[in-house]
Design a protein around this motif. Structure first.
Motif, PDB file in Angstrom:
ATOM      1  N   ARG A 175      68.144  68.699   6.825  1.00  0.00           N
ATOM      2  CA  ARG A 175      66.706  68.558   6.577  1.00  0.00           C
ATOM      3  C   ARG A 175      66.338  69.045   5.183  1.00  0.00           C
ATOM      4  O   ARG A 175      65.431  68.511   4.544  1.00  0.00           O
ATOM      5  CB  ARG A 175      65.909  69.322   7.642  1.00  0.00           C
ATOM      6  CG  ARG A 175      64.396  69.195   7.488  1.00  0.00           C
ATOM      7  CD  ARG A 175      63.977  67.754   7.666  1.00  0.00           C
ATOM      8  NE  ARG A 175      62.572  67.495   7.347  1.00  0.00           N
ATOM      9  CZ  ARG A 175      62.078  67.341   6.138  1.00  0.00           C
ATOM     10  NH1 ARG A 175      62.882  67.455   5.067  1.00  0.00           N
ATOM     11  NH2 ARG A 175      60.809  67.074   5.949  1.00  0.00           N
TER      12      ARG A 175
ATOM     13  N   TYR B  40      67.131  66.337   2.743  1.00  0.00           N
ATOM     14  CA  TYR B  40      66.431  65.063   2.961  1.00  0.00           C
ATOM     15  C   TYR B  40      65.304  64.819   1.954  1.00  0.00           C
ATOM     16  O   TYR B  40      64.462  65.687   1.719  1.00  0.00           O
ATOM     17  CB  TYR B  40      65.861  65.037   4.370  1.00  0.00           C
ATOM     18  CG  TYR B  40      65.251  63.721   4.781  1.00  0.00           C
ATOM     19  CD1 TYR B  40      66.056  62.652   5.167  1.00  0.00           C
ATOM     20  CD2 TYR B  40      63.866  63.541   4.794  1.00  0.00           C
ATOM     21  CE1 TYR B  40      65.506  61.440   5.559  1.00  0.00           C
ATOM     22  CE2 TYR B  40      63.307  62.332   5.178  1.00  0.00           C
ATOM     23  CZ  TYR B  40      64.135  61.289   5.557  1.00  0.00           C
ATOM     24  OH  TYR B  40      63.585  60.099   5.949  1.00  0.00           O
TER      25      TYR B  40
ATOM     26  N   VAL C 235      68.712  62.076   9.896  1.00  0.00           N
ATOM     27  CA  VAL C 235      67.664  63.096   9.822  1.00  0.00           C
ATOM     28  C   VAL C 235      66.410  62.757  10.637  1.00  0.00           C
ATOM     29  O   VAL C 235      65.934  63.596  11.406  1.00  0.00           O
ATOM     30  CB  VAL C 235      67.316  63.432   8.354  1.00  0.00           C
ATOM     31  CG1 VAL C 235      66.036  64.261   8.265  1.00  0.00           C
ATOM     32  CG2 VAL C 235      68.462  64.199   7.709  1.00  0.00           C
TER      33      VAL C 235
ATOM     34  N   ALA D  89      64.918  64.975  13.610  1.00  0.00           N
ATOM     35  CA  ALA D  89      63.543  65.490  13.472  1.00  0.00           C
ATOM     36  C   ALA D  89      62.747  65.180  14.729  1.00  0.00           C
ATOM     37  O   ALA D  89      61.942  65.997  15.204  1.00  0.00           O
ATOM     38  CB  ALA D  89      62.868  64.870  12.253  1.00  0.00           C
TER      39      ALA D  89
END
Lengths: 151, 151
Positions: free
Chosen positions: B45, B48, B106, B110
DNA sequence: CGACGATGGTTGACTAGGAAATCAAATTGA
DNA sequence: TCAATTTGATTTCCTAGTCAACCATCGTCG
């Protein structure tokens, strides 16, 4: 149109962990000065004021595996804070109990725990602390959490 | 007359850790199904939507040592989710960046994080959640907490 | 009574992190 | 300019858990 990927910081769990880690790390540092780890403190406190207890029972109570309790106990025995004795009734079973030194140390460590907690939550008003505690306990109850949290 | 030794459960920090651990463990289990750990998720994350970034910067951001980032990156490289490249400007430096697969993963993770958080705090009313968040952020701010909490 | 499954505890192999030593490249300064 | 220091990253060693295999003893039942 695509929904944006949520930030780490957008979750309550993130902040919960953040604060929890800091409280624990501060406490770990204080305990470290006294020569014990958080897990060791939890075991010592668990044994305090009780008759000798089976490692397996301790494992259940602390939410660790039996193997972990064996090693944790080994360390505390090496520090002469607890004692491991063979059970009279069952040739397989062992019991764990505080030594005199362990018994004397627990109140000292409890005092550290009290001070650590007080220092950390001093920024909240009594009403806020109360609200915070109520919310945490509700979450704990709702999630059926029971074992002592170590890590 | 001696003050009684406080219970483990008498501290806010105890309940904080209890709830925090359960949230994280539940999340870890969900992530585990997707083949990544919590630390790996945090690193993914962090990378990202950004240009390639130095491991040392990641270490600072995540509150881990550089050694830990080296190994964490090794694992994610083995899973082909990130890439490590030598810096053009500095012969010592490396950069970390998501691979296409990592970039695609990702948003999926999430979503897991969103659902985990929602499920856990569903027991609180919106007002309570808001209050809880406010208190946590105040404690975080007051304690000058910044790095991403891993363990 | 004696074999056999269940139970209590320990141990070995593994994972994941921290601290400190190490290596190579960059920067500094005499 | 080149030696010394600093910096970025990796590696080694250590700690502390888990999981699973294991050992010994207990209890049961044929």
């Amino acid at each position: 149109m695509k929904a944006p990927v949520s930030e780490l910081t957008s979750h309550l769990g993130f902040w919960l962990r953040m604060v929890s880690n800091h409280v624990s790390q501060a406490f770990a540092a204080k305990l470290g000065d006294a020569g014990v780890t958080v897990a060791e403190w939890c075991l010592l406190r668990t044994l305090y004021g009780k008759p000798p207890i089976a490692p397996s029972a301790v494992a259940d109570e602390m939410g660790l595996t039996r193997g972990a309790i064996t090693r944790l106990a080994d360390r505390l025995i090496a520090k002469a804070l607890i004692r491991r004795d063979a059970s009279v009734h069952d040739g397989r079973a062992q019991t764990l109990a505080l030594t005199e030194q362990g018994d004397a140390l627990v109140p000292v460590l409890a005092e550290l725990a009290d001070r650590n907690d007080a220092a950390f939550f001093a920024g909240l008003s009594p009403a806020e602390r109360d609200s915070f505690e109520r919310l945490l306990k509700r979450l704990a109850e709702r999630g059926e959490m029971s074992s002592i949290p170590i890590d």
